[in-house]
Design an enzyme around this catalytic site. Structure first.
Site, PDB file in Angstrom:
ATOM      1  N   HIS A 178       0.823  -1.231   0.000  1.00 61.31           N
ATOM      2  CA  HIS A 178       0.000   0.000   0.000  1.00 61.31           C
ATOM      3  C   HIS A 178       0.851   1.273   0.000  1.00 61.31           C
ATOM      4  O   HIS A 178       0.310   2.370  -0.157  1.00 61.31           O
ATOM      5  CB  HIS A 178      -0.935   0.027   1.211  1.00 61.31           C
ATOM      6  CG  HIS A 178      -1.961  -1.056   1.198  1.00 61.31           C
ATOM      7  ND1 HIS A 178      -2.858  -1.233   0.164  1.00 61.31           N
ATOM      8  CD2 HIS A 178      -2.243  -2.050   2.094  1.00 61.31           C
ATOM      9  CE1 HIS A 178      -3.640  -2.282   0.422  1.00 61.31           C
ATOM     10  NE2 HIS A 178      -3.286  -2.798   1.580  1.00 61.31           N
TER      11      HIS A 178
HETATM   12  C1  SP5 Z   1      -0.958  -5.072   3.988  1.00 64.83           C
HETATM   13  C2  SP5 Z   1      -2.444  -5.101   4.274  1.00 64.83           C
HETATM   14  O1  SP5 Z   1      -3.053  -6.165   4.187  1.00 64.83           O
HETATM   15  N1  SP5 Z   1      -3.030  -3.965   4.679  1.00 64.83           N
HETATM   16  C3  SP5 Z   1      -4.419  -3.899   4.934  1.00 64.83           C
HETATM   17  C4  SP5 Z   1      -4.880  -2.619   5.567  1.00 64.83           C
HETATM   18  C5  SP5 Z   1      -6.370  -2.602   5.754  1.00 64.83           C
HETATM   19  N2  SP5 Z   1      -6.824  -1.593   6.655  1.00 64.83           N
HETATM   20  C6  SP5 Z   1      -8.235  -1.301   6.705  1.00 64.83           C
HETATM   21  C7  SP5 Z   1      -9.126  -2.498   6.733  1.00 64.83           C
HETATM   22  C8  SP5 Z   1     -10.586  -2.199   7.020  1.00 64.83           C
HETATM   23  C9  SP5 Z   1     -11.531  -2.456   5.877  1.00 64.83           C
HETATM   24  N3  SP5 Z   1     -11.994  -3.812   5.773  1.00 64.83           N
HETATM   25  C10 SP5 Z   1     -13.399  -4.043   5.924  1.00 64.83           C
HETATM   26  C11 SP5 Z   1     -13.802  -5.461   5.620  1.00 64.83           C
HETATM   27  C12 SP5 Z   1     -14.788  -5.995   6.594  1.00 64.83           C
HETATM   28  N4  SP5 Z   1     -15.059  -7.396   6.327  1.00 64.83           N
HETATM   29 ZN    ZN Z   2      -4.020  -7.129   2.741  1.00 65.66          ZN
END
Ligand code: SP5
Ligand code: ZN
Length: 397
Positions: A178
């Site tokens: 990222h």
């Molecule tokens: C390297 C890596 O895997 N970074 C991931 C960073 C994610 N951060 C925010 C995640 C929140 C959003 N996901 C919501 C899904 C709910 N099922």
């Molecule tokens: Zn990831």
């Protein structure tokens, strides 16, 4: 298979993060690394090796100098300005209309007057905090991957026959995909896969040998501007296959107009990072056609749908024609259905991960090519060893 590992990756250990409206323990925990390392230690097909140190040179081939200075100094600046010693975390971000119609250099100058401003300019979200040793951990993570690339290059040049793939696993932390050339986000600070792609392109084996120092994090040398440099004239073609659950927006951005690095990503969508990752993003300028995004529905994607998509893209005519010299797998393990922040609901079979590794070995676009596995995300702490090990074992079998 050799596995490069460095304990300094454990040093980044923030007390909390904020995700989806909740304050919780830092999800990208050092325990992730410990758990994968444990699996590696218990399985004789893997051999753990120490990293070397290639200085800041290769990192600066991808990331802007002002950003690297920021990574190195922000925590201390934050503390020196009287803010929380426990954690340095941004809360105001330089997003679109918030920065008006000012040019980037003006925004950067304005932001650079305070540590809060810098956090807003150089960080993309609230789940990417800094603590005392964050820079040291991020630097070690990059050195682990660079060390893996050096070893892989040695193996390629010593290679006698073409009946097997040269391969290595960079067990690095924190992750990288990222992070863009001037922004940390999504637990990522240095884009390890991108740094190593450029390293493979810019450094001859002789350059790598010359740059190689014992791992030691030589801050003085870095401050004095003693960086290694590459002299390679022939640009290797690098294929990056990103199987992390999330779209690798940073990696896509870094190579978006570059036809010498082909980026492929399979990821859950819609989800973080929210603004990129659609199939319409195919590259631009000379890089047009060298970027493939495969957004997958996190709810309906099953083991077989996922594997079908992976197989299809690795046999895509453009990928075959690209004829990569080296393959980098951005190996995230957060596609697993139990992942606490990600996961495809239908990806429930550990064998699927073996098959992912097997596909990287057998598909036409990747067959017989040297492969460098780079650890990215994955947050089911207890399962990570199994998940990582399965991909690698699937590749070895
Ligand atoms: C390297 C890596 O895997 N970074 C991931 C960073 C994610 N951060 C925010 C995640 C929140 C959003 N996901 C919501 C899904 C709910 N099922
Ligand atoms: Zn990831």
């Amino acid at each position: 298979m050799q596995v490069v590992y460095c304990e300094d990756g454990l040093l980044h250990n923030p007390p909390m993060e904020m995700t989806l409206g909740r304050i919780k323990p830092y999800v990208e925990s050092p325990k992730r690394l410990i758990n994968i390392k444990k699996f590696i230690d218990e399985h004789p097909e893997f051999e753990v090796v120490e990293p070397n140190d290639y200085s800041l040179g290769p990192i600066l081939d991808v990331h802007r100098k002002d950003y690297v200075d920021f990574l190195e100094n922000i925590y201390q600046e934050w503390v020196d300005s009287g803010l929380n010693k426990e954690i340095c975390i941004g809360d105001t971000f330089a997003q679109r209309s918030f920065v008006g119609k000012l040019d980037d250099e003006t925004i950067r100058k304005n932001a650079s007057k305070t540590s809060c401003g810098k956090m807003g300019y150089y960080v993309g979200d609230v789940s990417t905090p800094f603590v005392q040793n964050t820079w040291r951990a991020a630097y070690s993570s990059a050195q682990v991957v660079l060390s893996a690339a050096h070893r892989l290059t040695e193996a390629i040049e010593a290679k006698q026959s073409s009946d097997h793939n040269e391969t290595i696993y960079a067990l690095c932390r924190p992750p990288g995909h990222h992070a863009s050339d001037h922004m940390a986000a999504g637990y990522c600070f240095i884009n390890n896969a991108s740094v190593v792609a450029r390293f493979l392109q810019n450094y001859t084996l002789q350059d790598m040998n010359k740059a190689k120092k014992p791992y030691g994090f030589n801050l003085e040398a870095v401050r004095n501007g003693q960086f290694s440099e590459g002299t390679s004239k022939e640009k290797k073609k690098i294929l990056i296959v990103d199987i992390d659950y999330h779209h690798g927006n940073g990696t896509q951005d870094i190579f978006y107009d570059d036809p010498s690095v082909f980026y492929i990503s399979l990821h859950g969508a819609p989800d973080y990072p929210f603004f990129t990752g659609s199939a319409q993003e195919t590259g631009q300028g000379a890089g047009e056609g060298y970027n493939i995004n495969i957004p997958l529905d996190p709810v309906t994607t099953t083991d077989s749908i996922y594997l079908d998509n992976l197989e299809r893209v690795l046999n895509n005519q453009n990928v075959i024609d690209f004829n990569a010299d080296v393959v980098i797998v951005s190996m995230g393990l957060d596609t697993w259905f139990e992942d606490p922040i990600a996961g495809m609901k239908g990806l429930q079979d550990m064998n699927t991960y073996k098959k992912m590794g097997a596909l990287v070995k057998t598909c036409i676009g990747t067959k017989h090519r040297p492969v460098l596995f780079v650890q990215e995300g994955g947050y089911t702490i207890e399962k990570l060893g199994n998940l990582a090990g399965s991909v690698l074992q699937g590749f070895l079998e």
